[in-house]
Design a protein around this motif. Structure first.
Motif, PDB file in Angstrom:
ATOM      1  N   GLN A 157      26.660  35.278  49.003  1.00 40.68           N
ATOM      2  CA  GLN A 157      27.271  35.990  47.895  1.00 40.68           C
ATOM      3  C   GLN A 157      27.269  33.871  47.272  1.00 40.68           C
ATOM      4  O   GLN A 157      26.723  33.241  46.417  1.00 40.68           O
ATOM      5  CB  GLN A 157      28.764  35.868  47.477  1.00 40.68           C
ATOM      6  CG  GLN A 157      29.388  35.887  46.151  1.00 40.68           C
ATOM      7  CD  GLN A 157      28.496  36.918  44.844  1.00 40.68           C
ATOM      8  OE1 GLN A 157      28.160  38.061  45.360  1.00 40.68           O
ATOM      9  NE2 GLN A 157      27.397  35.771  44.728  1.00 40.68           N
ATOM     10  N   GLN A 158      27.674  32.935  48.263  1.00 43.65           N
ATOM     11  CA  GLN A 158      27.601  31.553  47.930  1.00 43.65           C
ATOM     12  C   GLN A 158      25.919  31.351  48.161  1.00 43.65           C
ATOM     13  O   GLN A 158      25.885  30.098  46.811  1.00 43.65           O
ATOM     14  CB  GLN A 158      28.797  30.614  48.621  1.00 43.65           C
ATOM     15  CG  GLN A 158      27.418  30.589  50.729  1.00 43.65           C
ATOM     16  CD  GLN A 158      28.625  30.026  51.936  1.00 43.65           C
ATOM     17  OE1 GLN A 158      29.190  30.741  51.818  1.00 43.65           O
ATOM     18  NE2 GLN A 158      27.946  28.680  52.339  1.00 43.65           N
ATOM     19  N   THR A 159      25.071  31.377  48.460  1.00 47.67           N
ATOM     20  CA  THR A 159      23.926  31.799  48.647  1.00 47.67           C
ATOM     21  C   THR A 159      23.563  31.609  46.936  1.00 47.67           C
ATOM     22  O   THR A 159      22.732  31.176  46.315  1.00 47.67           O
ATOM     23  CB  THR A 159      22.702  31.930  48.972  1.00 47.67           C
ATOM     24  OG1 THR A 159      23.326  31.250  50.541  1.00 47.67           O
ATOM     25  CG2 THR A 159      21.000  32.004  49.087  1.00 47.67           C
ATOM     26  N   ALA A 160      24.007  32.926  46.597  1.00 52.86           N
ATOM     27  CA  ALA A 160      23.092  33.521  44.990  1.00 52.86           C
ATOM     28  C   ALA A 160      23.819  32.280  44.218  1.00 52.86           C
ATOM     29  O   ALA A 160      22.855  32.153  43.083  1.00 52.86           O
ATOM     30  CB  ALA A 160      24.338  34.807  45.059  1.00 52.86           C
ATOM     31  N   ASP A 161      25.618  32.197  44.406  1.00 51.78           N
ATOM     32  CA  ASP A 161      25.982  31.244  43.618  1.00 51.78           C
ATOM     33  C   ASP A 161      25.019  29.893  43.013  1.00 51.78           C
ATOM     34  O   ASP A 161      25.064  29.821  42.164  1.00 51.78           O
ATOM     35  CB  ASP A 161      27.442  30.640  44.044  1.00 51.78           C
ATOM     36  CG  ASP A 161      28.208  31.961  43.565  1.00 51.78           C
ATOM     37  OD1 ASP A 161      27.774  33.201  43.483  1.00 51.78           O
ATOM     38  OD2 ASP A 161      29.532  32.158  44.764  1.00 51.78           O
ATOM     39  N   ALA A 162      24.839  29.263  44.716  1.00 52.49           N
ATOM     40  CA  ALA A 162      23.826  27.693  44.573  1.00 52.49           C
ATOM     41  C   ALA A 162      22.781  27.768  43.584  1.00 52.49           C
ATOM     42  O   ALA A 162      22.361  27.156  42.951  1.00 52.49           O
ATOM     43  CB  ALA A 162      23.653  27.498  45.233  1.00 52.49           C
ATOM     44  N   VAL A 164      22.054  29.993  41.067  1.00 51.93           N
ATOM     45  CA  VAL A 164      21.933  30.023  39.721  1.00 51.93           C
ATOM     46  C   VAL A 164      22.205  29.139  39.465  1.00 51.93           C
ATOM     47  O   VAL A 164      21.908  28.862  38.252  1.00 51.93           O
ATOM     48  CB  VAL A 164      23.329  31.421  39.897  1.00 51.93           C
ATOM     49  CG1 VAL A 164      23.879  31.591  38.081  1.00 51.93           C
ATOM     50  CG2 VAL A 164      22.559  32.548  40.046  1.00 51.93           C
ATOM     51  N   LYS A 165      23.264  28.307  39.653  1.00 52.55           N
ATOM     52  CA  LYS A 165      23.191  26.871  39.267  1.00 52.55           C
ATOM     53  C   LYS A 165      22.603  26.779  39.451  1.00 52.55           C
ATOM     54  O   LYS A 165      21.896  25.232  38.695  1.00 52.55           O
ATOM     55  CB  LYS A 165      24.120  26.492  40.215  1.00 52.55           C
ATOM     56  CG  LYS A 165      25.259  25.361  39.711  1.00 52.55           C
ATOM     57  CD  LYS A 165      26.492  25.088  40.914  1.00 52.55           C
ATOM     58  CE  LYS A 165      26.906  23.489  40.032  1.00 52.55           C
ATOM     59  NZ  LYS A 165      27.777  22.814  41.293  1.00 52.55           N
ATOM     60  N   ILE A 179      25.459  41.697  45.722  1.00 52.70           N
ATOM     61  CA  ILE A 179      25.767  39.960  45.700  1.00 52.70           C
ATOM     62  C   ILE A 179      26.764  40.118  44.035  1.00 52.70           C
ATOM     63  O   ILE A 179      25.536  40.950  43.511  1.00 52.70           O
ATOM     64  CB  ILE A 179      24.939  38.982  45.797  1.00 52.70           C
ATOM     65  CG1 ILE A 179      23.456  39.501  45.183  1.00 52.70           C
ATOM     66  CG2 ILE A 179      25.080  38.897  47.223  1.00 52.70           C
ATOM     67  CD1 ILE A 179      22.444  38.341  45.742  1.00 52.70           C
ATOM     68  N   THR A 180      26.696  39.340  43.447  1.00 53.32           N
ATOM     69  CA  THR A 180      26.841  39.456  42.057  1.00 53.32           C
ATOM     70  C   THR A 180      26.475  38.018  41.152  1.00 53.32           C
ATOM     71  O   THR A 180      26.757  37.045  41.893  1.00 53.32           O
ATOM     72  CB  THR A 180      28.483  39.328  41.648  1.00 53.32           C
ATOM     73  OG1 THR A 180      29.229  38.457  41.813  1.00 53.32           O
ATOM     74  CG2 THR A 180      29.095  41.066  42.146  1.00 53.32           C
ATOM     75  N   ALA A 181      25.791  38.343  40.087  1.00 51.61           N
ATOM     76  CA  ALA A 181      24.817  37.400  39.844  1.00 51.61           C
ATOM     77  C   ALA A 181      25.820  37.540  37.947  1.00 51.61           C
ATOM     78  O   ALA A 181      25.430  38.781  38.030  1.00 51.61           O
ATOM     79  CB  ALA A 181      24.172  37.196  39.728  1.00 51.61           C
TER      80      ALA A 181
END
Lengths: 203, 203
Positions: A157-162, A164-165, A179-181
């Motif tokens: 999840q933190q990888t996905a967040d990064a 997206v950023k 995972i959510t996005a």
């Protein structure tokens, strides 16, 4: 994000058709929906319906022009241009993905790879140098808008967040986590066990 | 092989529903086809149609009973009993598969692994000892009827042939090659690049 008029289910099948057609194009010029159906195990009325979304119609007695279909499907899927993708996680799975020979067939270029393990950073796999995960923010500048997540479950999840950023617009997720996005980012999860789950029906 | 009355396309979607429902079952008791549709990105009329194949009907105003649906789908997919699977190829991809935590959720047990590299044979990954590929013929006696192919492309077809000879009934193929097998053996190919090919449509 552009307006999507084709159902997700059809978008899911188009690459299956494309793959079959790319194999067939070495040997044949035309194919009927029925023969294509046999080749890829999707029924022929579904194929005709899916093809009608982008105006592909077969000629009676001749079938579909395979090369033309390939061009139409590639255009529909936005695969007429090549795309750069980044890999995050250079463990066993990530290394296998970097060595995977099939990406070029669809116009993909795995242009960057990242990990947080100092022992991996700087190493090269298949001509791609592993970079420090902290460099993810360079993706937008490098025009890399697709990413593949091959990190351990807890870091997904933190990888996905990064990602997206960092401006990534599409993610292929190999972790078994959901995972959510944000809506504007498309996430596709490959669950290896789920694919295996189709087999016992047939045995 | 038994008589199959459910279309392949539905069998392809059932594990997707099952996966979503297994996630949801931790939090909810009932769900409408519309909410399930949102959760897994398949449209709700398709879901209702697929569920009708095994006689699952929701209660108006309440929806479907999630746990009951899980049992019905598992029964339909022949997942009510656990299945043993063998892995062939203990390279990067094979090692990642052996370490993959998601198989147990569907009742799978990766019970054996094989390679032809003397340096790998005898080693253990995730409590599975790598055996010599020449021992494939023991699969039938060990009641292992599913197999996962994670060998290099050039070795994929001969591996499939050996698995068929060893009595395997279902194969999950990770090589980008199109492998052939007798009709009685079901082969599902996972083409990582093909999955990635769905993403550019959305960006």
């Amino acid at each position: 994000m552009k307006y999507h008029r084709i159902p997700d289910e059809t978008v899911r099948r188009l690459p299956v058709y494309l793959r079959g057609l790319l194999f067939l194009s070495d040997h044949k010029q035309n194919i009927s929906s029925r023969n294509l159906a046999d080749f890829i195990s999707v029924n022929d009325s579904q194929i005709r319906k899916d093809f009608s979304y982008f105006g592909a119609f077969g000629t009676p007695g001749v079938g579909y022009d395979i090369r033309k279909l390939i061009r139409q499907i590639k255009k529909m899927l936005n695969l007429s241009v090549s795309h750069k993708a980044a890999l995050v996680g250079a463990g066993n799975l990530g290394s296998a993905i970097l060595a995977y020979p099939g990406f070029r067939m669809y116009g993909f270029d795995i242009a960057a790879a990242f990990d947080n393990d100092p022992k991996k950073i700087g190493r090269e796999i298949n001509n791609v140098r592993i970079e420090d995960i902290s460099s993810l923010r360079t993706l937008e500048r490098r025009k890399i808008s697709l990413a593949i997540i091959a990190v351990p479950r807890d870091a997904a999840q933190q990888t996905a967040d990064a990602l997206v950023k960092a401006g990534v617009k599409g993610i292929l997720n190999f972790s078994p986590l959901r995972i959510t996005a944000p809506k504007k980012v498309k996430v596709i999860t490959i669950d290896i066990a789920m694919e295996l789950a189709r087999l016992p029906y047939y045995i």
